[in-house]
Structure formats: structure tokens, C-alpha cells
Design a protein around this motif. Structure first.
Motif, PDB file in Angstrom:
ATOM      1  N   TYR A 176      13.010   0.810   9.959  1.00  0.00           N
ATOM      2  CA  TYR A 176      11.716   0.760   9.286  1.00  0.00           C
ATOM      3  C   TYR A 176      11.510   1.954   8.370  1.00  0.00           C
ATOM      4  N   SER A 177      10.543   1.808   7.468  1.00  0.00           N
ATOM      5  CA  SER A 177      10.135   2.904   6.595  1.00  0.00           C
ATOM      6  C   SER A 177       8.620   2.834   6.432  1.00  0.00           C
ATOM      7  N   VAL A 178       8.083   3.896   5.867  1.00  0.00           N
ATOM      8  CA  VAL A 178       6.660   3.950   5.563  1.00  0.00           C
ATOM      9  C   VAL A 178       6.523   4.317   4.091  1.00  0.00           C
ATOM     10  N   GLY A 179       5.763   3.502   3.367  1.00  0.00           N
ATOM     11  CA  GLY A 179       5.505   3.787   1.963  1.00  0.00           C
ATOM     12  C   GLY A 179       6.348   2.958   1.011  1.00  0.00           C
ATOM     13  N   ARG A 180       5.948   3.006  -0.243  1.00  0.00           N
ATOM     14  CA  ARG A 180       6.566   2.187  -1.286  1.00  0.00           C
ATOM     15  C   ARG A 180       8.026   2.553  -1.560  1.00  0.00           C
ATOM     16  N   ARG A 181       8.370   3.827  -1.434  1.00  0.00           N
ATOM     17  CA  ARG A 181       9.757   4.232  -1.712  1.00  0.00           C
ATOM     18  C   ARG A 181      10.734   3.497  -0.799  1.00  0.00           C
ATOM     19  N   GLY A 182      10.404   3.392   0.470  1.00  0.00           N
ATOM     20  CA  GLY A 182      11.259   2.690   1.419  1.00  0.00           C
ATOM     21  C   GLY A 182      11.365   1.209   1.101  1.00  0.00           C
ATOM     22  N   VAL A 183      10.259   0.605   0.659  1.00  0.00           N
ATOM     23  CA  VAL A 183      10.275  -0.811   0.267  1.00  0.00           C
ATOM     24  C   VAL A 183      11.196  -1.000  -0.933  1.00  0.00           C
ATOM     25  N   ILE A 217       0.073  -5.381   0.526  1.00  0.00           N
ATOM     26  CA  ILE A 217       0.672  -5.548   1.843  1.00  0.00           C
ATOM     27  C   ILE A 217       0.673  -4.191   2.545  1.00  0.00           C
ATOM     28  N   ALA A 218       0.016  -4.116   3.694  1.00  0.00           N
ATOM     29  CA  ALA A 218      -0.081  -2.860   4.448  1.00  0.00           C
ATOM     30  C   ALA A 218       0.913  -2.824   5.609  1.00  0.00           C
ATOM     31  N   THR A 259       0.846  -1.186   0.000  1.00  0.00           N
ATOM     32  CA  THR A 259       0.000   0.000   0.000  1.00  0.00           C
ATOM     33  C   THR A 259       0.889   1.246   0.000  1.00  0.00           C
ATOM     34  N   GLU A 260       0.300   2.364  -0.394  1.00  0.00           N
ATOM     35  CA  GLU A 260       1.055   3.628  -0.419  1.00  0.00           C
ATOM     36  C   GLU A 260       1.597   3.998   0.963  1.00  0.00           C
ATOM     37  N   ASP A 261       0.879   3.600   2.017  1.00  0.00           N
ATOM     38  CA  ASP A 261       1.266   3.964   3.385  1.00  0.00           C
ATOM     39  C   ASP A 261       1.761   2.767   4.200  1.00  0.00           C
ATOM     40  N   ALA A 262       2.246   1.748   3.513  1.00  0.00           N
ATOM     41  CA  ALA A 262       2.679   0.519   4.190  1.00  0.00           C
ATOM     42  C   ALA A 262       3.772   0.789   5.223  1.00  0.00           C
ATOM     43  N   ILE A 263       3.638   0.128   6.367  1.00  0.00           N
ATOM     44  CA  ILE A 263       4.706   0.117   7.372  1.00  0.00           C
ATOM     45  C   ILE A 263       5.583  -1.077   7.030  1.00  0.00           C
TER      46      ILE A 263
END
Length: 113
Positions: A36-43, A104-105, A25-29
Motif C-alpha cells: 500500500y501507499s498513501v497519497g497521489r505519488r504512490g498511485v 477517491i480517498a 485525494t492528497e492523502d488517499a490510502i
């Protein structure tokens, strides 16, 4: 859950960080083995930092449906590398319905065995 995890595995195995991130998701933890990161960029950044040739094998241990459109999963995952032993981890994911698809959220890895 298996559908989204099969696509995650395929993208990880292909070393395609953008494709992995698109499954979130756009706001995924996201909590891998780095901060950790939040969001797709971090993934995408996390999976881009992984070595080429890394692959994933998973086995779902438990699932729960805490609410409509949500599935919580607990998994064994083995990340294999070309130059070192397999890293065995536990993975907890929360998968959320997004229209006709699932994303995946929440993703949290632990080295517990």
C-alpha cells in the motif's frame, strides 16, 4: 461515484498515471496488488508500473452513503492485458466530495471472486 470511476477507467485505459493520480485525494490510502501507499505519488507510481495496453472494466455491486459527502462502493473490476488473461478483482472505494468534484480517498483491491 460513476463519474469519478468513469474518469479513472479512461485514465487507466490511456495509461496516464498522472491523470489517474489526480482523481485521488492528497492523502488517499491506496492498496492495489502491491504494498500500500498513501497519497497521489504512490498511485501514480503504481499505475506507471502497469503494462501499456492494460484496460479496466468495472461494475458497481453496492454503494452506501455513510455520511454527507462520502460514498462507499464495492465493485467487480476486470483488468485486461494484451499478453495474458483478464485479472478479475473486487474493489472497494471511498469517494469523498472535494468542492464541486469527487475524489477517491480509499482504494483497496482484493482477488476474492
Amino acid at each position: 461515484m460513476r463519474e469519478v470511476l468513469d474518469r479513472w477507467k479512461a485514465a487507466v485505459d490511456d495509461h496516464d498515471p498522472a491523470r489517474v493520480a489526480a482523481l485521488f485525494t492528497e492523502d488517499a490510502i491506496f492498496q492495489g496488488l502491491h504494498p500500500y501507499s498513501v497519497g497521489r505519488r504512490g498511485v501514480a507510481d503504481y499505475y506507471d508500473s502497469q503494462p501499456p495496453g492494460m484496460t479496466a472494466e468495472y461494475r458497481v455491486l453496492e454503494t452506501r452513503r455513510p455520511a454527507d459527502g462520502l460514498v462507499l462502493g464495492y465493485l467487480d473490476v476486470g483488468f485486461s492485458f494484451t499478453d495474458r488473461p483478464t485479472l478479475d478483482v473486487k474493489l472497494a472505494v471511498l469517494v469523498r466530495r472535494a468542492g464541486d468534484d469527487w475524489r477517491i480517498a480509499h482504494y483497496q483491491v482484493s482477488r476474492l471472486t
